[in-house]
Design an enzyme around this catalytic site. Sequence first.
Site, PDB file in Angstrom:
ATOM      1  N   ASP A 125       0.840  -1.197   0.000  1.00 55.07           N
ATOM      2  CA  ASP A 125       0.000   0.000   0.000  1.00 55.07           C
ATOM      3  C   ASP A 125       0.873   1.244   0.000  1.00 55.07           C
ATOM      4  OD1 ASP A 125      -2.405   1.360  -0.039  1.00 55.07           O
ATOM      5  OD2 ASP A 125      -2.544   1.461   2.148  1.00 55.07           O
ATOM      6  N   TYR A 127       1.202   5.688  -0.427  1.00 56.24           N
ATOM      7  CA  TYR A 127       0.754   6.855   0.325  1.00 56.24           C
ATOM      8  C   TYR A 127       1.011   8.048  -0.593  1.00 56.24           C
ATOM      9  CZ  TYR A 127       0.615   9.573   4.803  1.00 56.24           C
ATOM     10  OH  TYR A 127       0.321  10.406   5.850  1.00 56.24           O
ATOM     11  N   HIS A 132      -3.592  14.040   0.986  1.00 57.87           N
ATOM     12  CA  HIS A 132      -3.820  13.112   2.102  1.00 57.87           C
ATOM     13  C   HIS A 132      -2.630  13.132   3.065  1.00 57.87           C
ATOM     14  CE1 HIS A 132      -5.024   9.563   4.341  1.00 57.87           C
ATOM     15  NE2 HIS A 132      -3.892   8.957   4.028  1.00 57.87           N
ATOM     16  N   ARG A 141       1.324  15.419  13.389  1.00 56.66           N
ATOM     17  CA  ARG A 141       2.623  16.008  13.742  1.00 56.66           C
ATOM     18  C   ARG A 141       2.663  17.527  13.702  1.00 56.66           C
ATOM     19  NH1 ARG A 141       3.829  11.619  10.610  1.00 56.66           N
ATOM     20  NH2 ARG A 141       3.715  12.941   8.767  1.00 56.66           N
ATOM     21  N   GLU A 198     -10.548   4.043   3.702  1.00 56.77           N
ATOM     22  CA  GLU A 198      -9.656   4.853   2.865  1.00 56.77           C
ATOM     23  C   GLU A 198     -10.026   4.601   1.415  1.00 56.77           C
ATOM     24  OE1 GLU A 198      -5.533   4.194   3.964  1.00 56.77           O
ATOM     25  OE2 GLU A 198      -5.680   5.735   5.525  1.00 56.77           O
ATOM     26  N   GLU A 200      -9.247   4.277  -2.111  1.00 56.32           N
ATOM     27  CA  GLU A 200      -8.042   4.021  -2.896  1.00 56.32           C
ATOM     28  C   GLU A 200      -8.421   3.301  -4.182  1.00 56.32           C
ATOM     29  OE1 GLU A 200      -4.649   2.286  -1.031  1.00 56.32           O
ATOM     30  OE2 GLU A 200      -5.118   3.075   0.968  1.00 56.32           O
ATOM     31  N   ASP A 232      -9.189   0.561   1.928  1.00 53.97           N
ATOM     32  CA  ASP A 232      -8.202   0.154   2.925  1.00 53.97           C
ATOM     33  C   ASP A 232      -8.739   0.518   4.311  1.00 53.97           C
ATOM     34  OD1 ASP A 232      -5.889  -0.497   4.297  1.00 53.97           O
ATOM     35  OD2 ASP A 232      -4.915   1.416   3.852  1.00 53.97           O
ATOM     36  N   ARG A 236      -8.022   3.942  13.329  1.00 51.30           N
ATOM     37  CA  ARG A 236      -7.148   5.094  13.609  1.00 51.30           C
ATOM     38  C   ARG A 236      -6.565   5.088  15.013  1.00 51.30           C
ATOM     39  NH1 ARG A 236      -5.932   6.096   8.590  1.00 51.30           N
ATOM     40  NH2 ARG A 236      -7.752   6.617   7.330  1.00 51.30           N
ATOM     41  N   GLN A 239      -3.810   2.631  15.020  1.00 57.81           N
ATOM     42  CA  GLN A 239      -2.738   3.218  14.206  1.00 57.81           C
ATOM     43  C   GLN A 239      -1.943   4.273  14.979  1.00 57.81           C
ATOM     44  OE1 GLN A 239      -4.231   5.068  10.617  1.00 57.81           O
ATOM     45  NE2 GLN A 239      -2.200   5.444   9.768  1.00 57.81           N
ATOM     46  N   TYR A 243       2.029   3.231  15.261  1.00 56.41           N
ATOM     47  CA  TYR A 243       2.644   3.468  13.950  1.00 56.41           C
ATOM     48  C   TYR A 243       4.109   3.912  13.989  1.00 56.41           C
ATOM     49  CZ  TYR A 243       2.673   8.619  13.590  1.00 56.41           C
ATOM     50  OH  TYR A 243       2.954   9.944  13.738  1.00 56.41           O
ATOM     51  N   LYS A 252      -4.303  -1.868   9.943  1.00 55.47           N
ATOM     52  CA  LYS A 252      -4.735  -2.025   8.557  1.00 55.47           C
ATOM     53  C   LYS A 252      -4.716  -3.465   8.074  1.00 55.47           C
ATOM     54  CE  LYS A 252      -3.334   2.631   7.498  1.00 55.47           C
ATOM     55  NZ  LYS A 252      -4.316   3.161   6.546  1.00 55.47           N
ATOM     56  N   THR A 256      -9.083  -5.504   3.715  1.00 52.18           N
ATOM     57  CA  THR A 256      -8.925  -4.581   2.590  1.00 52.18           C
ATOM     58  C   THR A 256      -9.896  -5.079   1.522  1.00 52.18           C
ATOM     59  OG1 THR A 256      -6.564  -4.368   3.101  1.00 52.18           O
ATOM     60  CG2 THR A 256      -7.277  -3.612   0.925  1.00 52.18           C
ATOM     61  N   THR A 357      -4.622   6.546  -0.071  1.00 52.07           N
ATOM     62  CA  THR A 357      -5.859   7.325  -0.027  1.00 52.07           C
ATOM     63  C   THR A 357      -5.832   8.454  -1.037  1.00 52.07           C
ATOM     64  OG1 THR A 357      -5.954   6.835   2.312  1.00 52.07           O
ATOM     65  CG2 THR A 357      -7.375   8.595   1.537  1.00 52.07           C
ATOM     66  N   GLU A 371      -9.901  12.591   7.656  1.00 47.54           N
ATOM     67  CA  GLU A 371      -9.761  13.929   7.075  1.00 47.54           C
ATOM     68  C   GLU A 371     -11.099  14.666   6.978  1.00 47.54           C
ATOM     69  OE1 GLU A 371      -7.622  11.591   3.967  1.00 47.54           O
ATOM     70  OE2 GLU A 371      -6.848  13.582   3.487  1.00 47.54           O
TER      71      GLU A 371
END
Length: 426
Positions: A125, A127, A132, A141, A198, A200, A232, A236, A239, A243, A252, A256, A357, A371
């Site tokens: 997968d 990114y 996104h 962050r 997600e 995708e 996907d 959260r 995650q 992560y 994840k 899927t 995504t 989001e």
Amino acid sequence: MSLKSFIEVQPESDFPIQNLPYGVFSTASNPKPRIGTRIGAWVVDLAMLDEEKIFNKPYGFFADPTLNRFMSAGRAAWREVRQHLTGLLSSDNSPLKNEALMSRAFIPVEEVRMHLPVAIGDYTDFYASREHAMNVGIMFRGKENALMPNWLHLPVGYHGRASSVILSGQDVRRPRGQVLPPNESSPQLLPSRSLDFELEMGFFIGTGNHLGERISAKNAHEHIFGMVLLNDWSARDIQAWEYQPLGPFLAKNFATSISSWVVTMDALEPFRVAGPIQDPAPLPYLQPFDQTQGKPDSDYGYDINLEVTLQSVSMEMAHVISRSNLKHIYWSIVQQLTHHTVTGCNMRTGDLCGTGTISGPTEGSYGSLLELTWRGEKPIALPNGETRKFLQDGDIVVMKGYCQGEGFRVGFGEVTGKILPALLIN
Ligand code: CA
């Protein structure tokens, strides 16, 4: 005058003669999974056509329960079959224009059961949507560190889990996992409280490469068999806790979902568009080059309209919560595949890659609830008065996608999944 089949197809159908996707199906009268194509409201039994010697030569692989052997036959074979089928479904003197044969080989779509079309060895997968990555980066962050220093130089990805790739329509059980609840100092094992989707697309590797060799950006597109819609599913809260430093893992790996029909790259070819301008320019190995024109070729975006709907248990109709387009992704699928193999990693027939995504530039085009609701700060209002931060039990998420031609669509059908409650026992 555009190409037309003698089979009637409605203009808003995803499956006119310009599409001819491949899938694996079975019927009550013949429960053996086999390969078919789709036109309008019909599934065409390719195993039967092959057996009846309708093609110019026998192929054999259409009776297989997966597309893999067909995929491994390579691009010339894919194109030959597509050409045969186009002729068979459009020409005036087609051998298909035979009442007895048609009644056996053409099956109404509501009478078939679809199966996972490909035996998927590995799933990766990416990114690849800048929007996104920015949105998630800001939330996790802060704005200053949203995009990691590597992001504009390579398509970020991770090796996912192939065993839990499921077909559209299969329910998804809310996962349980280790989370750090807000305002707690130690983790707990809980059903996820922030289950998400997600939006995708997935692409399947038709022909791979040997270990130690790599696929070059010049011909990476020749290795890709076709595409599907891909959801996907993501937890959260799991995650956020797990992560760092190695990226997604259990958040994840529980499901899927992919759509049933694999739309070929040849069917998508008319819908290629330039991707976003890449600045800084990627390293040369990541720049596709058009040999016929003798210049770099950035046109590996695809103009595919995408839509996500949500329907809760008490809603009578699905409600659109996002509209996006594959053309927004920053790193093209060709660049993703090229990068994946630059170390000499061998791709194999049937491997699946997710684009990551697909979020667009506006709030209504974001490809995840994370989001769309900005991590739950701005819940979505549903038409029946309910709101959503993340998915509730019983919610049904449907993703659709199509390319708009002149008077016809090349579409993907849908990928759908319903959330089941977590199991009561740990
Ligand atoms: Ca993803």
